[in-house]
Enzyme design. Structure first.
Site, PDB file in Angstrom:
ATOM      1  N   HIS A  87       0.833  -1.199   0.000  1.00  0.00           N
ATOM      2  CA  HIS A  87       0.000   0.000   0.000  1.00  0.00           C
ATOM      3  C   HIS A  87       0.870   1.253   0.000  1.00  0.00           C
ATOM      4  CE1 HIS A  87      -2.933  -2.933   1.614  1.00  0.00           C
ATOM      5  NE2 HIS A  87      -3.840  -2.154   1.049  1.00  0.00           N
TER       6      HIS A  87
ATOM      7  N   ASP B 120      -4.508  -5.787  -7.798  1.00  0.00           N
ATOM      8  CA  ASP B 120      -4.667  -5.039  -6.557  1.00  0.00           C
ATOM      9  C   ASP B 120      -4.811  -3.576  -6.958  1.00  0.00           C
ATOM     10  OD1 ASP B 120      -4.872  -4.640  -3.846  1.00  0.00           O
ATOM     11  OD2 ASP B 120      -2.965  -5.559  -3.343  1.00  0.00           O
TER      12      ASP B 120
END
Length: 478
Positions: A181, A252
Site C-alpha cells: 500500500h 490489486d
C-alpha cells in the site's frame, strides 16, 4: 462490443464515496463501466447494501460488484462491530477444512443476498515473516501443505452460492517485509523457492476452481524489475502458462504506493493500467480511493491511446473485457437474513490456543491496547472489553495506548484480575515496553494477532480480531 473505448471502460472497477451510487457512476455503469468495489464507507447494513447493488444492477444486469470480505480482521459488512466469522489464521489453527468450507459458505450466502458478485478473498498468501506488516492473520498459516487445503476449502464454500472467489495476492505477499500500500516490496525468493512455497496455495485454489486471482504489487527479481501486476512473466507465463489459470486476473488497487509511487498518481494510473493489461491482467481495481469521473476518463483515454499506437493489442483488451464481464454473473438470489453467529463462534472456539490457566478471580480490569491498524483492515473499533462487560458484572473496560502503562498499573491495584489484550505485540516495540512495565501485575494476556514468541503467564491466542473470536475468548475467561 467492438469499440476499444467500450472495452477500456469494461475492465475498470472503481470505488466511490457514500452509501448510494452517485449519478455519474450509475450513468457510466449503464454505458458499460465494468463495475465497482465496495468498502466500509459504502456500508450501513446488509439491507442497505442489497438495495445499493440492486440500484447498480438496474443500470446493467451484469455489473461486477466486488468487496473485500475476508472474515476476521478484514471486513466491510461488519466494519462497525467485527466479523461474524473468524479470520483465516484462526481457521488454519482450528485445522478443519470442512469447517473452513462451512464458514466460507455462510459468508458466500450472505454476500449473495447482498448482491455481491465477487469477493476479493481468500488470501492465498502465507504468514512467513515475523515483521510482515500487512498479511499476518489474513493467511491460513505458514506451511503451504497445511494452508493449501484451507484455501481450496474457502474457495469451494464461497462459490457455492454463485459469488466468485478471488485468491490473492499472487505470487504471495507473506515473505515481504514492506506494505505494498505504501512502497514496492521485493520478495527474497528464487523461482524454485516460489514453486515450493508461495505458489502452492495458488495452485490449490486453481484446482478448486477459483474464478479469479488478484495480482500483488511485488517484485520477483528472477522475473524482472516490474511488480507482478505489471509483469508479463508473472501473469502470462507463470500464472496462466505454468499454473494453468484461465479465469479473471484482478489487479490489486493501482493507486497503491507500490504502483503509483513509481508511475505517478493521476496520468501515471493510465500508464499502469496499460502495463497491467499488456502483462495479462483483466479487471483493473482502482477502488482503494473514492475516485471521480475525470480519473476514469484519464485511464480510459490512456488505454484507448495504447490500442491506437499498438502498445496494447485490441485482442488482449477484448479478452480482458470478456473475462471481467464473466465476474458480473448475478449470484444465487436470496433474501437478507439476520446474521447467525453460531457457526462462526463454534469455529472461533475451536481456534483458541490456551497457555497456562487463564481464569478470572473476580470482575476484571480489561485493557485493550491500541495500535495503528493495517491499511487493509482499517480502524477496528471493537475489543474484548465490551464482551467481558456483558458477561461478567463489575468488569471495567478501557482502551489504552502503549504510553499508558503507569495509569494502568495504578488502576490494576483495585482488581482481582487484569486482562491485557494485544495485537501482534511482537511487532510493536512500544507494546512490548508496555507489557514489561506491567511485569509486577498478575495479568492474563489475550493476543488477537499472529501470536509471535511464547510468553510467561496465562495467555489466550485467538488468531483473529473478529467479533466471534473475541466473544469466544471472553466466554472462556468468564
Amino acid at each position: 462490443m467492438t469499440d476499444p473505448r467500450a472495452w477500456a471502460e469494461a475492465v475498470l472497477l472503481p470505488g466511490f464515496a457514500g452509501t448510494t451510487a452517485p449519478d455519474w457512476l450509475r450513468r457510466r455503469l449503464g454505458e458499460g463501466l465494468g463495475g465497482v468495489i465496495l468498502f466500509g464507507r459504502n456500508v450501513v447494513d446488509d439491507e442497505q447494501v442489497a438495495a445499493l447493488t440492486s440500484a447498480l444492477r438496474a443500470e446493467r444486469d451484469d455489473v461486477v460488484v466486488g468487496i473485500d470480505e475476508e472474515g476476521g480482521d478484514v471486513t466491510r459488512l461488519d466494519v462497525n462491530t467485527g466479523s461474524f466469522v473468524p479470520g483465516p489464521l484462526a481457521l488454519g489453527a482450528a485445522d478443519d477444512p470442512e469447517l473452513t468450507t462451512a464458514v466460507a459458505a455462510a459468508l458466500g450466502e450472505r454476500l449473495a443476498a447482498c448482491g455481491v458478485t465477487v469477493n476479493l478473498a481468500p488470501c492465498a498468501d502465507l504468514t512467513l515473516a515475523a515483521e510482515d506488516p500487512i498479511i499476518g492473520v489474513r493467511a491460513f498459516g505458514s506451511d503451504p501443505a497445511k494452508a493449501s487445503p484451507h484455501v481450496a476449502a474457502f474457495v469451494t464454500g464461497l462459490q457455492k452460492y454463485g459469488v466468485a472467489a478471488c485468491a490473492k495476492h499472487f505470487p504471495g505477499h507473506g515473505a515481504a517485509t514492506e506494505d505494498s500500500h505504501v512502497s514496492l516490496p521485493v520478495l527474497p525468493r528464487t523461482v524454485d523457492e516460489l514453486r515450493e512455497i508461495e505458489l502452492v496455495p495458488f495452485a490449490a485454489a486453481i484446482s478448486a476452481g477459483v474464478r479469479s486471482i488478484m495480482s500483488g504489487h511485488l517484485v520477483v527479481r528472477a522475473w524482472g524489475d516490474e511488480p507482478a501486476t505489471l509483469n508479463r512473466v508473472a501473469l502470462t507465463e507463470v500464472l496462466r502458462g505454468e499454473l494453468g489459470f484461465d479465469g479473471a486476473v484482478i489487479t490489486d488497487a493501482l493507486e497503491m504506493g507500490a504502483v503509483s509511487g513509481s508511475y505517478g498518481r493521476h496520468d501515471g494510473l493510465g500508464s499502469a493500467a496499460v502495463r497491467a493489461l499488456a502483462a495479462g491482467a483483466d479487471a483493473l481495481c482502482i477502488g482503494g480511493a473514492a475516485f471521480e469521473a475525470d480519473t476514469l476518463d484519464a485511464i480510459t483515454s490512456a488505454i484507448v491511446a495504447a490500442v491506437s499506437d499498438g502498445t496494447l493489442s485490441a485482442e488482449r483488451l477484448a479478452d480482458a473485457a470478456a473475462r471481467t464481464a464473466a465476474l458480473g454473473t448475478s449470484p444465487t438470489p436470496a433474501e437478507p437474513q439476520p446474521v447467525d453467529y453460531a457457526l462462526g463462534l463454534s469455529a472461533a472456539r475451536a481456534a483458541l490456543r490456551i497457555q497456562g490457566s487463564p481464569r478470572l478471580a473476580g470482575a476484571p480490569l480489561v485493557v485493550d491496547v491500541s495500535t495503528d491498524p493495517t491499511i487493509a483492515a482499517g480502524p477496528m473499533p471493537w475489543g474484548l472489553g465490551p464482551h467481558l462487560t456483558d458477561l461478567v458484572p463489575g468488569t471495567r473496560a478501557l482502551t489504552a495506548s502503549p504510553a499508558d502503562a503507569a495509569s494502568v498499573r495504578s488502576e490494576a491495584r483495585d482488581f482481582a484480575s487484569v486482562v491485557v489484550v494485544t495485537r501482534e505485540a511482537h511487532r510493536h516495540p512500544a507494546v512490548l515496553a508496555f507489557l514489561a512495565e506491567l511485569s509486577d501485575v498478575d495479568y492474563i494476556r489475550v493476543e488477537t494477532g499472529v501470536p509471535g514468541p511464547s510468553s510467561t503467564g496465562p495467555r489466550i491466542d485467538t488468531f483473529s480480531g473478529s467479533y466471534v473470536s473475541l466473544r469466544a475468548a471472553a466466554e472462556y475467561l468468564a
